[in-house]
Design an enzyme around this catalytic site. Structure first.
Site, short mmCIF file in Angstrom:
data_model
loop_
_atom_site.label_atom_id
_atom_site.label_comp_id
_atom_site.label_asym_id
_atom_site.label_seq_id
_atom_site.Cartn_x
_atom_site.Cartn_y
_atom_site.Cartn_z
N TYR A 1 -2.82 42.37 70.17
CA TYR A 1 -2.06 41.44 71.01
C TYR A 1 -0.56 41.59 70.77
O TYR A 1 0.22 41.69 71.72
CB TYR A 1 -2.51 40.01 70.68
N SER B 1 5.10 36.93 74.99
CA SER B 1 4.76 35.90 74.01
C SER B 1 5.81 35.92 72.90
O SER B 1 6.42 36.97 72.62
CB SER B 1 3.38 36.18 73.41
#
Length: 272
Positions: free
Chosen positions: A165, A152
């Protein structure tokens, strides 16, 4: 024809591809794109119903897909997944590891529960480690392969409140590069993809106002689509990327390039 001439036909024709996290979003789009590129698919995720629905859809369009419910948190589940892949098709050529935990709600680090943090690491980082641990030996038996791990832009441009995350994705990229170094000489290429803001279920649920707000932060002034990320995964696993390994490819509309101009610039209509 030169030694490195591009082959004709679908980019992944005849290849066996495994996609984790395939039941929805980027994983499902990747599975469809790989099927369109000629690959035989193994689909893995925890949502058994969604997984079988996708397999049926791919098969109904003339593709070949097998659904194997899998929880990447557990070594025995991932080991069984790869064993069944080889049992079904005789080999494993390509893997895209999309399975991830969406993480805890935005929370200052000291208030993040230990369980929430551990779950993010277990799925989004350790799950990718387990996937590669079992995928790589299967690829070595076949003489090589390609792996893409889904990262990401948050690994490069962290988002406050998402400690689990962000940590998992940043560590995933380091692990990807290490594995690429370990197996480059053996013919296995290992890369990561770092999508920026993509219109998946979470943003769909957030509504049009939230989508416009997020899109305004992107230099391209729009959200990306799962299909655009999937297209990058097909390229990374195909013959056009045979000299690409140990890197992260961003699909982010320019998000990580820097700061967009303060004032909108006129669109160029070409040289007169």
């Amino acid at each position: 024809m030169s030694e490195h001439a591009m082959p004709t036909g679908p980019a992944l024709e005849g290849r066996v591809a495994l996609v984790t996290g395939a039941s929805r979003g980027i994983g499902a789009a990747t599975a469809r794109a790989f099927s369109a590129a000629g690959a035989k698919l193994v689909l893995a995720a925890r949502d058994e119903n969604a997984l079988h629905a996708l397999a049926d859809d791919i098969s109904g369009r003339g593709g070949c897909a097998v659904a194997i419910p899998t929880d990447v948190q557990y070594p025995e589940s991932v080991c069984r997944l790869v064993e069944q892949t080889v049992g079904a098709y005789g080999r494993l050529d390509v893997a895209v590891n999309c399975a991830a935990d969406n993480g805890h709600r935005p929370t200052p680090l000291a208030d993040v529960s230990i369980g929430d943090f551990d779950r993010a690491i277990a799925v989004s980082l350790r799950g990718v480690f387990l996937a590669m641990k079992y995928e790589i030996p299967a690829m070595l038996q076949g003489g090589g392969g390609a792996i893409v791990n889904m990262s990401s832009t948050a690994a490069h441009r962290p988002v406050g409140g998402l400690a689990g995350y962000v940590t998992a994705k940043a560590a995933l990229e380091g692990m990807t590069r290490t594995a690429a170094l370990d197996y480059a000489a053996a013919g296995i290429r290992i890369n990561a993809l770092a999508p920026g803001p993509i219109l998946t279920e979470q943003l769909h649920r957030a509504g049009a106002d939230a989508q416009r707000t997020v899109a305004a932060t992107v230099p391209a002034r729009r959200l990306g689509s799962p299909e655009e990320v999937a297209a990058a995964a097909v390229w990374l696993c195909g013959p056009g990327a045979e000299f690409v390994t140990g890197t992260t490819v961003t699909v982010d509309g320019g998000l990580l390039a820097g700061m967009a101009p303060f004032a909108p610039t006129a669109r160029h209509e070409g040289r007169r």
